[in-house]
Design an enzyme around this catalytic site. Structure first.
Site, mmCIF file in Angstrom:
data_model
loop_
_atom_site.group_PDB
_atom_site.id
_atom_site.type_symbol
_atom_site.label_atom_id
_atom_site.label_comp_id
_atom_site.label_asym_id
_atom_site.label_seq_id
_atom_site.Cartn_x
_atom_site.Cartn_y
_atom_site.Cartn_z
ATOM 1 C CG HIS A 76 -1.769 -1.039 1.104
ATOM 2 N ND1 HIS A 76 -2.627 -1.300 2.366
ATOM 3 C CD2 HIS A 76 -2.244 -1.932 0.385
ATOM 4 C CE1 HIS A 76 -3.341 -2.526 2.091
ATOM 5 N NE2 HIS A 76 -2.898 -3.088 0.821
ATOM 6 C CG HIS A 239 -7.542 -3.025 -1.570
ATOM 7 N ND1 HIS A 239 -7.060 -1.918 -0.596
ATOM 8 C CD2 HIS A 239 -6.655 -4.186 -1.162
ATOM 9 C CE1 HIS A 239 -5.840 -2.656 -0.185
ATOM 10 N NE2 HIS A 239 -5.858 -3.675 -0.364
ATOM 11 C CG ASP A 243 -3.454 -5.071 -2.767
ATOM 12 O OD1 ASP A 243 -2.959 -4.405 -1.968
ATOM 13 O OD2 ASP A 243 -4.166 -5.973 -2.472
ATOM 14 C CG HIS A 266 -0.125 -9.286 -2.772
ATOM 15 N ND1 HIS A 266 0.180 -8.067 -3.202
ATOM 16 C CD2 HIS A 266 -0.903 -9.378 -1.882
ATOM 17 C CE1 HIS A 266 -0.881 -7.538 -2.482
ATOM 18 N NE2 HIS A 266 -1.320 -7.997 -1.560
HETATM 19 ZN ZN LIG Z 1 -3.891 -4.573 0.028
#
Ligand SMILES: [Zn+2]
Length: 309
Positions: A76, A239, A243, A266
């Site tokens: 973030h 969001h 990311d 991720h």
């Molecule tokens: Zn996040």
């Protein structure tokens, strides 16, 4: 287009989402060609560069590791710094995990408003993608379906992020944008981390989300949200795009490329960065200003001052 750093320091503090460890952060100006560098002030200022080769094991957050020194949940803060076009900065931190604060990038954007941005007397270097690269993996929940991510040549930094969660408040959401300080601030910065109530106990058993609370994550129940209201109807998709940008910052230079993420996370984000950096035939480093270079100028609120390094 010249490289930038911040004008003055800014600080914040708070607990880490996964470790629950309390830590302090200080943003510090850095000279040209430093890049984005974390310094563990609790370990003699040990530096950990925000670059693909320092990516550690990645699951529910992105962690960096260098010579056994770990730093978790970088995404973030890096999303805010990278989107604001800040090329050079030290991030001093005295703990193992970046504070989660309210679960979004908004508090970090507020810090960057305090620091301001200034130009340095060195040309900005871009990582310009020349050939496409795609990474995919099977979607564990759905036979025959894939999560995937790709990066493609473009004259500006553009992302498209698609999510699909079987939940009445989520479903299919898609965000597409040219990444700039303005678009990040208005479209993504306020979007918060989320998790499903049913995942809380299993995640805790894995030693994760020890610092998680209703103050730093949206918790989705089976048919609603435990701690509404949402900041955007599609806060989840936004969001995920936040990311994605935070993980792409690990390319180490501003990107001239288009990135498309389809139900990625991720792990796929960082695999893409690592594979890209590992194959120098896919990109070149250039100081040529892009045709859309105005998209990467620091936003007006950060009021750049004349070059003075
Ligand atoms: Zn996040």
């Amino acid at each position: 287009m010249f490289q930038t750093t911040i004008i003055r320091e800014a600080r914040t503090e708070g607990i880490g989402l996964h470790t629950g460890v309390f830590g302090h952060i200080r943003l510090v100006p850095a000279p040209a060609d430093t890049g984005i560098v974390f310094r563990r002030t609790d370990l003699d200022n040990f530096p950990i560069e925000a670059q693909g080769h320092n990516v550690a094991k990645v699951s529910y957050a992105t962690s960096l590791m260098k010579q056994g020194v770990l730093l978790s949940t970088t995404e973030h803060l890096l999303a805010a710094i990278y989107s604001c076009g800040i090329d050079n900065i030290y991030i001093d931190i005295d703990s193992i995990e970046v504070p989660i604060l309210d679960g979004s990038a908004e508090p970090f954007m507020q810090m960057l408003e305090q620091t301001g941005v200034r130009k340095l007397r060195r040309k900005r270097r871009y990582l310009k993608v020349l050939k496409p690269l795609e990474v995919a993996e099977a979607d564990p929940g759905k036979t025959g379906q894939f999560r995937r991510i790709g990066i493609y040549p473009a004259d500006e930094f553009r992302v498209r992020c698609y999510v699909d969660f079987p939940h009445p408040l989520v479903g299919q959401q898609e965000v597409e944008m040219v990444v700039s300080p303005e678009t990040f601030r208005h479209l993504l910065a306020r979007a918060r981390t989320f998790c499903f109530e049913r995942d809380i106990a299993p995640l805790r058993e894995m030693g994760l989300i020890r610092g998680g609370s209703l103050e730093n994550a949206i918790v989705l129940t089976n048919d609603g949200v435990m701690n509404g209201p949402l900041r955007f109807p599609d806060e989840f998709g936004r969001h995920k795009a936040l990311d994605l940008i935070g993980d792409l910052a690990l390319a180490g230079l501003p990107l001239l490329a288009r990135v498309e993420a389809h139900k990625a996370g991720h792990s796929l984000h960082t695999q893409l960065v690592s594979k890209l950096l590992a194959d120098p035939t896919l990109w070149t480093i250039t100081t040529d200003e892009a045709p859309h270079a105005e998209h990467t100028t620091p936003f007006a609120a950060l009021s750049p001052v004349p070059a003075a390094d």
